[in-house]
Scaffold this motif. Structure first.
Motif, mmCIF file in Angstrom:
data_model
loop_
_atom_site.group_PDB
_atom_site.id
_atom_site.type_symbol
_atom_site.label_atom_id
_atom_site.label_comp_id
_atom_site.label_asym_id
_atom_site.label_seq_id
_atom_site.Cartn_x
_atom_site.Cartn_y
_atom_site.Cartn_z
ATOM 1 N N ARG A 290 1.267 3.018 -10.362
ATOM 2 C CA ARG A 290 1.216 4.079 -11.372
ATOM 3 C C ARG A 290 1.974 5.317 -10.925
ATOM 4 N NH1 ARG A 290 -4.178 2.096 -11.969
ATOM 5 N NH2 ARG A 290 -4.995 3.716 -10.584
ATOM 6 N N GLN A 291 2.169 5.455 -9.616
ATOM 7 C CA GLN A 291 2.893 6.615 -9.088
ATOM 8 C C GLN A 291 4.409 6.394 -9.053
ATOM 9 O OE1 GLN A 291 1.030 7.091 -5.265
ATOM 10 N NE2 GLN A 291 -0.913 7.835 -6.136
ATOM 11 N N MET A 292 4.841 5.167 -9.355
ATOM 12 C CA MET A 292 6.267 4.842 -9.349
ATOM 13 C C MET A 292 6.781 4.836 -10.784
ATOM 14 S SD MET A 292 6.124 1.754 -6.532
ATOM 15 C CE MET A 292 7.898 1.456 -6.613
ATOM 16 N N ALA A 293 7.445 5.901 -11.157
ATOM 17 C CA ALA A 293 7.881 6.056 -12.548
ATOM 18 C C ALA A 293 8.849 4.966 -12.991
ATOM 19 C CB ALA A 293 8.521 7.435 -12.739
ATOM 20 N N ALA A 294 9.660 4.470 -12.047
ATOM 21 C CA ALA A 294 10.681 3.474 -12.410
ATOM 22 C C ALA A 294 10.106 2.065 -12.533
ATOM 23 C CB ALA A 294 11.805 3.482 -11.373
ATOM 24 N N LEU A 295 8.864 1.875 -12.084
ATOM 25 C CA LEU A 295 8.275 0.545 -12.096
ATOM 26 C C LEU A 295 7.584 0.266 -13.426
ATOM 27 C CD1 LEU A 295 7.733 -1.924 -10.170
ATOM 28 C CD2 LEU A 295 5.471 -0.920 -9.791
ATOM 29 N N HIS A 296 7.935 -0.851 -14.031
ATOM 30 C CA HIS A 296 7.337 -1.236 -15.305
ATOM 31 C C HIS A 296 6.639 -2.580 -15.137
ATOM 32 C CE1 HIS A 296 9.469 1.984 -17.369
ATOM 33 N NE2 HIS A 296 10.557 1.626 -16.695
ATOM 34 N N ILE A 297 5.472 -2.695 -15.747
ATOM 35 C CA ILE A 297 4.689 -3.918 -15.658
ATOM 36 C C ILE A 297 4.563 -4.537 -17.041
ATOM 37 C CG2 ILE A 297 2.408 -4.889 -15.146
ATOM 38 C CD1 ILE A 297 2.132 -2.813 -12.955
ATOM 39 N N VAL B 220 4.242 -9.314 -14.359
ATOM 40 C CA VAL B 220 5.563 -9.175 -13.741
ATOM 41 C C VAL B 220 5.895 -7.693 -13.597
ATOM 42 C CG1 VAL B 220 7.990 -9.821 -13.853
ATOM 43 C CG2 VAL B 220 6.264 -11.318 -14.874
ATOM 44 N N ALA B 221 6.252 -7.277 -12.386
ATOM 45 C CA ALA B 221 6.649 -5.890 -12.122
ATOM 46 C C ALA B 221 8.173 -5.820 -12.081
ATOM 47 C CB ALA B 221 6.062 -5.408 -10.803
ATOM 48 N N HIS B 222 8.728 -4.852 -12.817
ATOM 49 C CA HIS B 222 10.182 -4.679 -12.913
ATOM 50 C C HIS B 222 10.585 -3.266 -12.508
ATOM 51 C CE1 HIS B 222 11.710 -8.280 -15.132
ATOM 52 N NE2 HIS B 222 10.444 -8.388 -15.462
ATOM 53 N N ILE B 223 11.748 -3.153 -11.910
ATOM 54 C CA ILE B 223 12.466 -1.880 -11.803
ATOM 55 C C ILE B 223 13.804 -2.109 -12.478
ATOM 56 C CG2 ILE B 223 13.598 -0.217 -10.289
ATOM 57 C CD1 ILE B 223 11.403 -0.580 -8.286
ATOM 58 N N ASP C 159 16.137 -3.971 -14.760
ATOM 59 C CA ASP C 159 16.135 -5.374 -15.175
ATOM 60 C C ASP C 159 15.772 -6.320 -14.035
ATOM 61 O OD1 ASP C 159 16.936 -4.675 -17.734
ATOM 62 O OD2 ASP C 159 19.076 -4.768 -17.224
ATOM 63 N N ARG C 160 15.472 -5.763 -12.887
ATOM 64 C CA ARG C 160 15.245 -6.611 -11.715
ATOM 65 C C ARG C 160 13.752 -6.786 -11.452
ATOM 66 N NH1 ARG C 160 18.361 -5.263 -6.241
ATOM 67 N NH2 ARG C 160 20.063 -5.874 -7.651
ATOM 68 N N PRO C 161 13.255 -8.022 -11.463
ATOM 69 C CA PRO C 161 11.837 -8.256 -11.150
ATOM 70 C C PRO C 161 11.549 -7.971 -9.678
ATOM 71 C CG PRO C 161 12.988 -10.338 -11.440
ATOM 72 C CD PRO C 161 13.952 -9.272 -11.826
ATOM 73 N N GLN C 162 10.437 -7.287 -9.437
ATOM 74 C CA GLN C 162 10.033 -6.946 -8.074
ATOM 75 C C GLN C 162 8.912 -7.841 -7.557
ATOM 76 O OE1 GLN C 162 11.708 -4.313 -6.385
ATOM 77 N NE2 GLN C 162 12.993 -4.644 -8.199
ATOM 78 N N GLY C 163 8.202 -8.448 -8.476
ATOM 79 C CA GLY C 163 7.107 -9.304 -8.062
ATOM 80 C C GLY C 163 6.456 -9.963 -9.261
ATOM 81 N N VAL C 164 5.845 -11.110 -9.018
ATOM 82 C CA VAL C 164 5.123 -11.840 -10.055
ATOM 83 C C VAL C 164 3.731 -12.161 -9.523
ATOM 84 C CG1 VAL C 164 5.034 -13.921 -11.473
ATOM 85 C CG2 VAL C 164 7.240 -12.866 -10.957
ATOM 86 N N LEU C 165 2.720 -11.881 -10.334
ATOM 87 C CA LEU C 165 1.336 -12.178 -9.986
ATOM 88 C C LEU C 165 0.801 -13.197 -10.982
ATOM 89 C CD1 LEU C 165 -1.441 -9.702 -8.956
ATOM 90 C CD2 LEU C 165 -1.883 -11.381 -10.728
ATOM 91 N N LEU C 166 0.475 -14.383 -10.483
ATOM 92 C CA LEU C 166 -0.076 -15.433 -11.328
ATOM 93 C C LEU C 166 -1.572 -15.550 -11.068
ATOM 94 C CD1 LEU C 166 2.934 -16.657 -10.164
ATOM 95 C CD2 LEU C 166 2.424 -18.148 -12.079
ATOM 96 N N ILE C 167 -2.321 -15.722 -12.128
ATOM 97 C CA ILE C 167 -3.773 -15.729 -12.065
ATOM 98 C C ILE C 167 -4.295 -17.136 -12.330
ATOM 99 C CG2 ILE C 167 -5.873 -14.817 -13.127
ATOM 100 C CD1 ILE C 167 -4.206 -12.338 -13.905
ATOM 101 N N GLU C 168 -5.137 -17.622 -11.427
ATOM 102 C CA GLU C 168 -5.821 -18.901 -11.647
ATOM 103 C C GLU C 168 -7.291 -18.609 -11.918
ATOM 104 O OE1 GLU C 168 -7.000 -23.084 -9.426
ATOM 105 O OE2 GLU C 168 -5.812 -21.591 -8.363
ATOM 106 N N ALA C 169 -7.762 -19.011 -13.073
ATOM 107 C CA ALA C 169 -9.157 -18.787 -13.447
ATOM 108 C C ALA C 169 -9.819 -20.115 -13.754
ATOM 109 C CB ALA C 169 -9.242 -17.866 -14.662
ATOM 110 N N ILE C 170 -10.962 -20.349 -13.152
ATOM 111 C CA ILE C 170 -11.698 -21.592 -13.331
ATOM 112 C C ILE C 170 -13.164 -21.263 -13.581
ATOM 113 C CG2 ILE C 170 -12.434 -23.746 -12.233
ATOM 114 C CD1 ILE C 170 -9.831 -23.709 -10.662
ATOM 115 N N ASP C 171 -13.744 -21.934 -14.555
ATOM 116 C CA ASP C 171 -15.150 -21.756 -14.878
ATOM 117 C C ASP C 171 -15.479 -20.290 -15.155
ATOM 118 O OD1 ASP C 171 -17.647 -22.905 -15.370
ATOM 119 O OD2 ASP C 171 -18.380 -22.439 -13.355
ATOM 120 N N GLY C 172 -14.544 -19.599 -15.820
ATOM 121 C CA GLY C 172 -14.786 -18.234 -16.267
ATOM 122 C C GLY C 172 -14.540 -17.152 -15.235
#
Length: 323
Positions: free
Chosen positions: A261-268, A280-283, A285-298
């Motif tokens: 939130r403190q990085m103005a150029a970073l978009h999620i 996906v976090a972007h600066i 057009d360039r992706p900076q990171g991807v967070l994938l979520i695995e959810a099982i049984d709620g």
């Protein structure tokens, strides 16, 4: 025709027979037409064997060059022939990359696969087969076991077709398939993954909790023994070892989102990666990171985080998958 595949080659002098037995010239257009039609299937096979979209593009490029030289009059079943061709090339690539993975810095995760946001993921088998959890599980198989499992369990090829693809006898392939199936079933979660709607709902709740700093709300979403696994390859800032436990993971998340939130150029933004919601976090057009979520049984049981810039290159173009 898709990333990295050149279909401008010529194949002079070939002939093929039509349904009446007349000979006619075989053009590169016909090779390309057959290949393009099956490309989503071929890409999916190779991606599930390699766990890398960029390496899959390279395999398809090389496979098309070989395919363009094939006399189509000798091809009885284009799907089976091309699946065999790309599987062999994928196995070569997988064995060649084994040493690089041994020397990898920190945890190794498969490359995230960006899919069309409108993909309904109605094919449950296909969706699970490209999930990050399944790809991580497939990493525990030998190359032959992985190829046999993918071809048989996901794509339903006959044992004789698989035997030709992996260069084994049919009885051996039966044994490999049985061994791989048992291995996967023993390590699969006891509970089925959430459907797409429920997964999207939990992801939305997760984003709200992290955006507002709601620690209590975040903890209600996390399984007690949740695991955070980050892949940076030593090329980006990330935890070098898995982080385990709801409180530890929640503390890490709050720090990360507070910093973002403190990085103005970073978009999620949200995206469909591996048939599941992903952050996906972007600066620019360039992706900076991807967070994938695995959810099982709620509950969220795993976070898979890809920070290695080499593995984010393919995140700019949505792919098509098929079986």
């Amino acid at each position: 025709m898709g990333a990295g595949v050149d279909i401008t080659l010529s194949t002079p002098g070939q002939t093929s027979s039509n349904e009446y037995g007349w000979s006619r010239p075989v053009t590169t257009d016909e090779h390309a037409e057959r290949f393009v039609l099956l490309r989503p299937l071929l890409f999916t096979i190779v991606y599930e064997i390699l766990g890398s979209a960029t390496e899959s593009d390279d395999v398809l490029q090389d496979s098309y060059l070989r395919w363009s030289q094939v006399d189509l009059a000798t091809v009885r079943d284009t799907r089976s022939y091309l699946a065999r061709l790309v599987t062999r090339q994928a196995l070569n690539a997988l064995r060649a990359s084994a040493r690089r993975r041994e020397d990898y810095v920190g945890p190794w995760l498969p490359e995230p696969l960006l899919l069309d946001e409108n993909d309904p993921s109605a094919d449950v088998v296909l969706a699970e087969s490209v999930s990050m959890a399944m790809l991580v599980l497939l990493e525990t198989l030998t190359p032959d076991e992985r190829a046999v499992f993918v071809l048989r369990e996901v794509f339903g090829f006959d044992y004789d077709e698989i035997a030709a693809a992996v260069g084994k006898s049919v009885p051996t392939v039966h044994q490999v398939a049985h061994r791989a199936r048992e291995h996967v079933q023993a390590r699969r979660r006891r509970f089925q993954p959430l459907d797409a709607r429920k997964a999207a709902q939990i992801t939305e709740q997760f984003m709200t909790a992290t955006a507002t700093g709601d620690m209590a709300g975040l903890l209600t979403l996390l399984a007690p023994h949740i695991v955070w696994t980050a892949d940076s390859g030593g090329k980006a800032t990330a935890a070098r070892h898995p982080v385990v436990g709801a409180q530890n993971v929640a503390d890490l998340l709050m720090r990360l989102f507070r910093t973002s939130r403190q990085m103005a150029a970073l978009h999620i933004r949200m995206a469909n990666c591996n048939s599941a919601p992903a952050v996906v976090a972007h600066i620019g057009d360039r992706p900076q990171g991807v967070l994938l979520i695995e959810a099982i049984d709620g509950m969220i049981t795993n976070f898979y985080v890809i920070r290695n810039p080499d593995k984010l290159v393919a995140m700019t173009v949505p792919r098509q998958i098929s079986r």
